[in-house]
Design a protein around this motif. Structure first.
Motif, mmCIF file in Angstrom:
data_model
loop_
_atom_site.group_PDB
_atom_site.id
_atom_site.type_symbol
_atom_site.label_atom_id
_atom_site.label_comp_id
_atom_site.label_asym_id
_atom_site.label_seq_id
_atom_site.Cartn_x
_atom_site.Cartn_y
_atom_site.Cartn_z
ATOM 1 N N LEU A 14 36.900 42.284 38.643
ATOM 2 C CA LEU A 14 37.899 42.785 39.426
ATOM 3 C C LEU A 14 37.501 43.857 40.253
ATOM 4 O O LEU A 14 37.794 43.975 41.328
ATOM 5 N N LEU A 15 36.834 44.893 39.620
ATOM 6 C CA LEU A 15 36.414 46.028 40.274
ATOM 7 C C LEU A 15 35.320 45.829 41.239
ATOM 8 O O LEU A 15 35.185 46.227 42.581
ATOM 9 N N ALA A 16 34.478 44.758 40.977
ATOM 10 C CA ALA A 16 33.451 44.373 42.053
ATOM 11 C C ALA A 16 34.183 43.611 43.228
ATOM 12 O O ALA A 16 33.544 43.855 44.315
ATOM 13 N N ALA A 17 34.962 42.972 42.960
ATOM 14 C CA ALA A 17 35.772 42.184 44.012
ATOM 15 C C ALA A 17 36.734 43.118 44.701
ATOM 16 O O ALA A 17 36.445 43.014 46.217
ATOM 17 N N SER A 18 36.991 44.100 44.428
ATOM 18 C CA SER A 18 37.721 45.126 45.167
ATOM 19 C C SER A 18 36.641 45.957 46.128
ATOM 20 O O SER A 18 36.921 46.250 47.331
ATOM 21 N N LEU A 19 35.590 46.167 45.441
ATOM 22 C CA LEU A 19 34.494 46.943 46.387
ATOM 23 C C LEU A 19 34.092 46.012 47.603
ATOM 24 O O LEU A 19 33.622 46.445 48.545
ATOM 25 N N PHE A 20 33.877 44.578 47.116
ATOM 26 C CA PHE A 20 33.289 43.784 48.038
ATOM 27 C C PHE A 20 34.425 43.640 49.028
ATOM 28 O O PHE A 20 34.018 43.293 50.284
ATOM 29 N N LEU A 21 35.795 43.444 48.975
ATOM 30 C CA LEU A 21 36.661 43.347 49.803
ATOM 31 C C LEU A 21 36.502 44.592 51.037
ATOM 32 O O LEU A 21 36.865 44.612 52.094
ATOM 33 N N MET A 22 36.512 45.862 50.288
ATOM 34 C CA MET A 22 36.339 47.102 51.159
ATOM 35 C C MET A 22 35.151 47.176 51.800
ATOM 36 O O MET A 22 35.385 47.739 53.106
ATOM 37 N N ARG A 30 44.945 44.438 55.446
ATOM 38 C CA ARG A 30 45.621 43.469 54.160
ATOM 39 C C ARG A 30 44.461 43.475 53.015
ATOM 40 O O ARG A 30 44.648 43.283 52.057
ATOM 41 N N MET A 31 43.141 43.537 53.308
ATOM 42 C CA MET A 31 42.153 43.482 52.259
ATOM 43 C C MET A 31 42.063 44.871 51.737
ATOM 44 O O MET A 31 41.814 44.915 50.421
ATOM 45 N N TYR A 32 42.381 46.048 52.310
ATOM 46 C CA TYR A 32 42.499 47.186 51.586
ATOM 47 C C TYR A 32 43.695 47.140 50.639
ATOM 48 O O TYR A 32 43.415 47.806 49.659
ATOM 49 N N VAL A 37 45.252 46.984 45.052
ATOM 50 C CA VAL A 37 45.908 46.371 43.836
ATOM 51 C C VAL A 37 45.175 46.120 42.828
ATOM 52 O O VAL A 37 45.166 46.292 41.438
ATOM 53 N N LEU A 38 43.928 45.652 43.260
ATOM 54 C CA LEU A 38 42.716 45.094 42.006
ATOM 55 C C LEU A 38 42.349 46.359 41.486
ATOM 56 O O LEU A 38 41.746 46.136 40.129
ATOM 57 N N ILE A 39 42.128 47.430 42.057
ATOM 58 C CA ILE A 39 41.520 48.690 41.244
ATOM 59 C C ILE A 39 42.199 49.000 40.165
ATOM 60 O O ILE A 39 41.644 49.172 38.901
ATOM 61 N N PRO A 40 43.527 49.466 40.342
ATOM 62 C CA PRO A 40 44.171 49.886 38.717
ATOM 63 C C PRO A 40 44.238 48.648 37.881
ATOM 64 O O PRO A 40 44.070 49.074 36.698
ATOM 65 N N ILE A 41 44.415 47.332 38.156
ATOM 66 C CA ILE A 41 44.302 46.325 37.220
ATOM 67 C C ILE A 41 43.185 46.227 36.714
ATOM 68 O O ILE A 41 42.851 46.189 35.315
#
Length: 56
Positions: A14-22, A30-32, A37-41
């Motif tokens: 989840l953390l890697a996916a959030s960095l990938f999106l940013m 929308r991606m931000y 949302v993914l980072i706190p989860i």
């Protein structure tokens, strides 16, 4: 596979996916939002994996 290892791998994904999106969509709000949302989860699941470790 143990539960804490599964939670740990899921939190890192989840953390890697959030960095990938940013990184890949820097001008998309929308991606931000999704990454925000993914980072706190991801952090909560990471902490959960730490507390489900068995004490030796």
């Amino acid at each position: 596979m143990k539960t804490n290892n599964l939670f740990y791998i899921l939190s890192l994904l989840l953390l890697a996916a959030s960095l990938f999106l940013m990184v890949n969509y820097p001008e998309s709000n929308r991606m931000y939002l999704i990454a925000g949302v993914l980072i706190p989860i991801g952090f909560v699941i990471n902490i959960l994996s730490f507390f489900t470790k068995k004490r030796v």
